[in-house]
Scaffold this motif. Structure first.
Motif, PDB file in Angstrom:
ATOM      1  N   ARG A  53      18.578  81.796  59.024  1.00 44.71           N
ATOM      2  CA  ARG A  53      18.571  82.457  57.711  1.00 44.71           C
ATOM      3  C   ARG A  53      19.984  82.719  57.202  1.00 44.71           C
ATOM      4  O   ARG A  53      20.301  83.811  56.705  1.00 44.71           O
ATOM      5  CB  ARG A  53      17.788  83.774  57.761  1.00 44.71           C
ATOM      6  N   VAL A  54      20.840  81.734  57.356  1.00 45.51           N
ATOM      7  CA  VAL A  54      22.240  81.885  56.957  1.00 45.51           C
ATOM      8  C   VAL A  54      22.339  82.082  55.450  1.00 45.51           C
ATOM      9  O   VAL A  54      21.691  81.382  54.668  1.00 45.51           O
ATOM     10  CB  VAL A  54      23.054  80.656  57.405  1.00 45.51           C
ATOM     11  N   ARG A  55      23.198  83.048  55.058  1.00 48.33           N
ATOM     12  CA  ARG A  55      23.432  83.347  53.646  1.00 48.33           C
ATOM     13  C   ARG A  55      24.927  83.281  53.342  1.00 48.33           C
ATOM     14  O   ARG A  55      25.767  83.352  54.253  1.00 48.33           O
ATOM     15  CB  ARG A  55      22.910  84.740  53.292  1.00 48.33           C
ATOM     16  N   ALA A  56      25.223  83.174  52.079  1.00 50.33           N
ATOM     17  CA  ALA A  56      26.618  83.127  51.641  1.00 50.33           C
ATOM     18  C   ALA A  56      27.355  84.378  52.103  1.00 50.33           C
ATOM     19  O   ALA A  56      26.824  85.491  52.054  1.00 50.33           O
ATOM     20  CB  ALA A  56      26.686  83.013  50.118  1.00 50.33           C
ATOM     21  N   GLY A  57      28.584  84.178  52.575  1.00 50.47           N
ATOM     22  CA  GLY A  57      29.420  85.286  53.010  1.00 50.47           C
ATOM     23  C   GLY A  57      29.266  85.662  54.468  1.00 50.47           C
ATOM     24  O   GLY A  57      30.070  86.442  54.991  1.00 50.47           O
ATOM     25  N   GLN A  58      28.268  85.124  55.146  1.00 50.80           N
ATOM     26  CA  GLN A  58      28.087  85.451  56.557  1.00 50.80           C
ATOM     27  C   GLN A  58      29.067  84.678  57.429  1.00 50.80           C
ATOM     28  O   GLN A  58      29.586  83.635  57.045  1.00 50.80           O
ATOM     29  CB  GLN A  58      26.652  85.142  56.997  1.00 50.80           C
ATOM     30  N   ARG A  59      29.300  85.218  58.620  1.00 49.87           N
ATOM     31  CA  ARG A  59      30.137  84.547  59.611  1.00 49.87           C
ATOM     32  C   ARG A  59      29.221  83.842  60.605  1.00 49.87           C
ATOM     33  O   ARG A  59      28.365  84.476  61.232  1.00 49.87           O
ATOM     34  CB  ARG A  59      31.044  85.546  60.323  1.00 49.87           C
ATOM     35  N   VAL A  60      29.402  82.550  60.734  1.00 46.54           N
ATOM     36  CA  VAL A  60      28.526  81.717  61.565  1.00 46.54           C
ATOM     37  C   VAL A  60      29.369  80.975  62.592  1.00 46.54           C
ATOM     38  O   VAL A  60      30.413  80.400  62.250  1.00 46.54           O
ATOM     39  CB  VAL A  60      27.749  80.705  60.701  1.00 46.54           C
ATOM     40  N   LEU A  61      28.920  80.978  63.842  1.00 44.81           N
ATOM     41  CA  LEU A  61      29.576  80.202  64.894  1.00 44.81           C
ATOM     42  C   LEU A  61      28.627  79.115  65.373  1.00 44.81           C
ATOM     43  O   LEU A  61      27.444  79.387  65.634  1.00 44.81           O
ATOM     44  CB  LEU A  61      30.002  81.087  66.060  1.00 44.81           C
ATOM     45  N   VAL A  62      29.138  77.897  65.477  1.00 45.77           N
ATOM     46  CA  VAL A  62      28.365  76.772  65.987  1.00 45.77           C
ATOM     47  C   VAL A  62      28.984  76.326  67.300  1.00 45.77           C
ATOM     48  O   VAL A  62      30.110  75.814  67.325  1.00 45.77           O
ATOM     49  CB  VAL A  62      28.335  75.595  64.987  1.00 45.77           C
ATOM     50  N   ASN A  63      28.273  76.539  68.396  1.00 46.65           N
ATOM     51  CA  ASN A  63      28.737  76.082  69.713  1.00 46.65           C
ATOM     52  C   ASN A  63      28.241  74.662  69.925  1.00 46.65           C
ATOM     53  O   ASN A  63      27.055  74.381  69.797  1.00 46.65           O
ATOM     54  CB  ASN A  63      28.182  77.005  70.810  1.00 46.65           C
ATOM     55  N   GLY A  64      29.158  73.751  70.243  1.00 42.44           N
ATOM     56  CA  GLY A  64      28.815  72.339  70.299  1.00 42.44           C
ATOM     57  C   GLY A  64      28.917  71.722  68.916  1.00 42.44           C
ATOM     58  O   GLY A  64      28.086  70.904  68.515  1.00 42.44           O
ATOM     59  N   ALA A  65      29.966  72.114  68.177  1.00 39.29           N
ATOM     60  CA  ALA A  65      30.102  71.707  66.780  1.00 39.29           C
ATOM     61  C   ALA A  65      30.433  70.235  66.608  1.00 39.29           C
ATOM     62  O   ALA A  65      30.266  69.685  65.517  1.00 39.29           O
ATOM     63  CB  ALA A  65      31.175  72.553  66.089  1.00 39.29           C
ATOM     64  N   GLY A  66      30.902  69.566  67.661  1.00 37.57           N
ATOM     65  CA  GLY A  66      31.264  68.163  67.539  1.00 37.57           C
ATOM     66  C   GLY A  66      30.150  67.196  67.879  1.00 37.57           C
ATOM     67  O   GLY A  66      30.319  65.985  67.749  1.00 37.57           O
ATOM     68  N   GLY A  67      28.999  67.716  68.290  1.00 39.49           N
ATOM     69  CA  GLY A  67      27.885  66.855  68.674  1.00 39.49           C
ATOM     70  C   GLY A  67      27.012  66.469  67.495  1.00 39.49           C
ATOM     71  O   GLY A  67      27.315  66.769  66.334  1.00 39.49           O
ATOM     72  N   GLY A  68      25.909  65.811  67.788  1.00 35.37           N
ATOM     73  CA  GLY A  68      25.031  65.314  66.732  1.00 35.37           C
ATOM     74  C   GLY A  68      24.477  66.416  65.863  1.00 35.37           C
ATOM     75  O   GLY A  68      24.608  66.400  64.641  1.00 35.37           O
ATOM     76  N   VAL A  69      23.836  67.426  66.466  1.00 35.08           N
ATOM     77  CA  VAL A  69      23.307  68.543  65.698  1.00 35.08           C
ATOM     78  C   VAL A  69      24.448  69.383  65.144  1.00 35.08           C
ATOM     79  O   VAL A  69      24.413  69.832  63.995  1.00 35.08           O
ATOM     80  CB  VAL A  69      22.367  69.404  66.567  1.00 35.08           C
ATOM     81  N   GLY A  70      25.482  69.595  65.951  1.00 37.18           N
ATOM     82  CA  GLY A  70      26.586  70.457  65.539  1.00 37.18           C
ATOM     83  C   GLY A  70      27.307  69.989  64.299  1.00 37.18           C
ATOM     84  O   GLY A  70      27.649  70.792  63.425  1.00 37.18           O
ATOM     85  N   THR A  71      27.557  68.684  64.183  1.00 35.57           N
ATOM     86  CA  THR A  71      28.277  68.189  63.007  1.00 35.57           C
ATOM     87  C   THR A  71      27.475  68.408  61.733  1.00 35.57           C
ATOM     88  O   THR A  71      28.034  68.686  60.666  1.00 35.57           O
ATOM     89  CB  THR A  71      28.628  66.697  63.162  1.00 35.57           C
ATOM     90  N   PHE A  72      26.154  68.296  61.831  1.00 37.21           N
ATOM     91  CA  PHE A  72      25.314  68.589  60.665  1.00 37.21           C
ATOM     92  C   PHE A  72      25.262  70.101  60.404  1.00 37.21           C
ATOM     93  O   PHE A  72      25.295  70.546  59.257  1.00 37.21           O
ATOM     94  CB  PHE A  72      23.892  68.060  60.875  1.00 37.21           C
ATOM     95  N   ALA A  73      25.178  70.911  61.478  1.00 35.76           N
ATOM     96  CA  ALA A  73      25.049  72.356  61.320  1.00 35.76           C
ATOM     97  C   ALA A  73      26.279  72.957  60.650  1.00 35.76           C
ATOM     98  O   ALA A  73      26.154  73.856  59.802  1.00 35.76           O
ATOM     99  CB  ALA A  73      24.805  73.006  62.677  1.00 35.76           C
ATOM    100  N   VAL A  74      27.459  72.501  61.042  1.00 35.77           N
ATOM    101  CA  VAL A  74      28.686  73.002  60.412  1.00 35.77           C
ATOM    102  C   VAL A  74      28.644  72.757  58.911  1.00 35.77           C
ATOM    103  O   VAL A  74      28.942  73.646  58.098  1.00 35.77           O
ATOM    104  CB  VAL A  74      29.924  72.329  61.038  1.00 35.77           C
ATOM    105  N   GLN A  75      28.255  71.544  58.523  1.00 35.62           N
ATOM    106  CA  GLN A  75      28.219  71.208  57.106  1.00 35.62           C
ATOM    107  C   GLN A  75      27.172  72.024  56.346  1.00 35.62           C
ATOM    108  O   GLN A  75      27.423  72.512  55.245  1.00 35.62           O
ATOM    109  CB  GLN A  75      27.930  69.714  56.929  1.00 35.62           C
TER     110      GLN A  75
END
Length: 329
Positions: free
Chosen positions: A144-166
């Motif tokens: 439920r990510v919203r604008a202005g929130q701080r989000v951390l993606v662990n495994g950001a360089g992997g398949g799911v991670g690269t999409f999640a960061v974007q």
């Protein structure tokens, strides 16, 4: 047709390139001429038949693979359609969930396909289905990510991670990506405001607190992950973070649920996207982002169909950057 066939459960080396009968589209189905197929952690779990508990559920097979041709993510062109199919014509470029994707042809339900965005190569398009839909569900639906929130993606360089960061960046979040040193530039280019090299720094030791943590790796105990969250923050565990061969992620998911019942923090698992559930709706959502120029698939290594076993092994080793894709001439 040529297909990657598996006759027994085991390591990736059990996969063999052989001649197989070309499938036929039944009622409501589409026959796809596969041009590229992506490899997911889901695939090597299916190849090995683990966790063992999954065999008892009937979808994998009990003593041998239920589906002899491996693979699930594909992009290609429509070869033919079965009765009752509307919206697809021979020659249409498509992407989606195609069981048996490691082959020259695969059949799937029309509900599991969408049109390929014109700006994508077939290799890029094959990278989308499971990873992008899992990321969308993890970030938007569960997190439920919203604008202005701080989000951390662990495994950001992997398949799911690269999409999640974007996706998190598109939603207006301030994103921190955790990845290996050789992926830091990539992750920053995808929209991460901050990038941490996991070899140099443990994000659970930092004083920063996050509204949402998407954990694609499962390399930290639940207690340490919780302390990275704000008092009402959300932990989204992709796959539960358990490599156990008997119960897999089930134990971790039960632990997550037990702690979730007694805390203000939201602790939720998200299993990798599969053809179950609202697959077409989510596929349309991610391809809409692609078409708008707000989501770009990241293809790491590519392999030929003959090298599928090597591709699956590469993903199983756990350090693949972006998506690993098989090209099918």
């Amino acid at each position: 047709m040529k297909a990657v066939v598996q006759e027994r459960f085991g390591p990736p080396d059990t996969l063999r390139l052989r001649e197989a009968e070309r499938p036929r589209a039944g009622s409501g189905e589409v026959l796809v001429r596969v041009r590229a197929a992506a490899v997911n952690p889901y695939d090597w779990h299916m190849v090995r038949g683990d966790p063992y508990a999954a065999r008892l559920l009937g979808g994998v097979g009990l003593t041998r693979p239920k589906r002899p041709v491996a693979g699930i993510d594909a992009a290609g062109v429509v070869e033919g359609t079965g009765a009752g199919v509307r919206g697809f014509l021979p020659g249409d470029p498509v992407l989606g969930f195609c069981p048996g994707a490691f082959a020259e042809y695969a059949c799937t339900s029309a509900d599991l396909l969408v049109a390929k965005p014109a700006g994508l190569t077939f290799e890029q398009a094959a990278a989308v289905p499971m990873a992008a839909v899992t990321a969308l569900r993890g970030v938007r639906t569960v997190g439920r990510v919203r604008a202005g929130q701080r989000v951390l993606v662990n495994g950001a360089g992997g398949g799911v991670g690269t999409f999640a960061v974007q996706i998190a960046a598109v939603l207006g979040a301030e994103v921190t990506g955790v990845c290996s040193a050789h992926n830091t530039g990539l992750v920053r280019s995808l929209g991460a405001a901050h990038v941490l090299d996991y070899a140099l720094e443990d994000f659970t030791d930092r004083r920063e607190r996050y509204d949402v943590v998407l954990d694609n790796v499962g390399n930290h105990p639940l207690g340490r992950l919780r302390r990275t969250l704000t008092p009402a923050g959300a932990l989204v565990a992709n796959g539960g973070g358990s490599p156990g061969r008997v119960f897999g992620a089930i134990g971790a998911m039960l632990a997550l649920a037990a702690v979730n019942a007694v805390t203000r923090q939201r602790l939720r698992p998200i299993l990798p996207a599969t053809p179950d559930g609202p697959a077409r709706r989510d596929l349309l959502a991610v391809t809409s982002l692609v078409e708008a120029g707000r989501l770009t698939p990241v293809v790491g290594r590519t392999y030929t169909l003959a090298d599928t076993a090597r591709a699956v092994r590469h993903v199983e080793d756990g350090h693949a950057g972006g998506k690993t894709v098989i090209t099918v001439p």
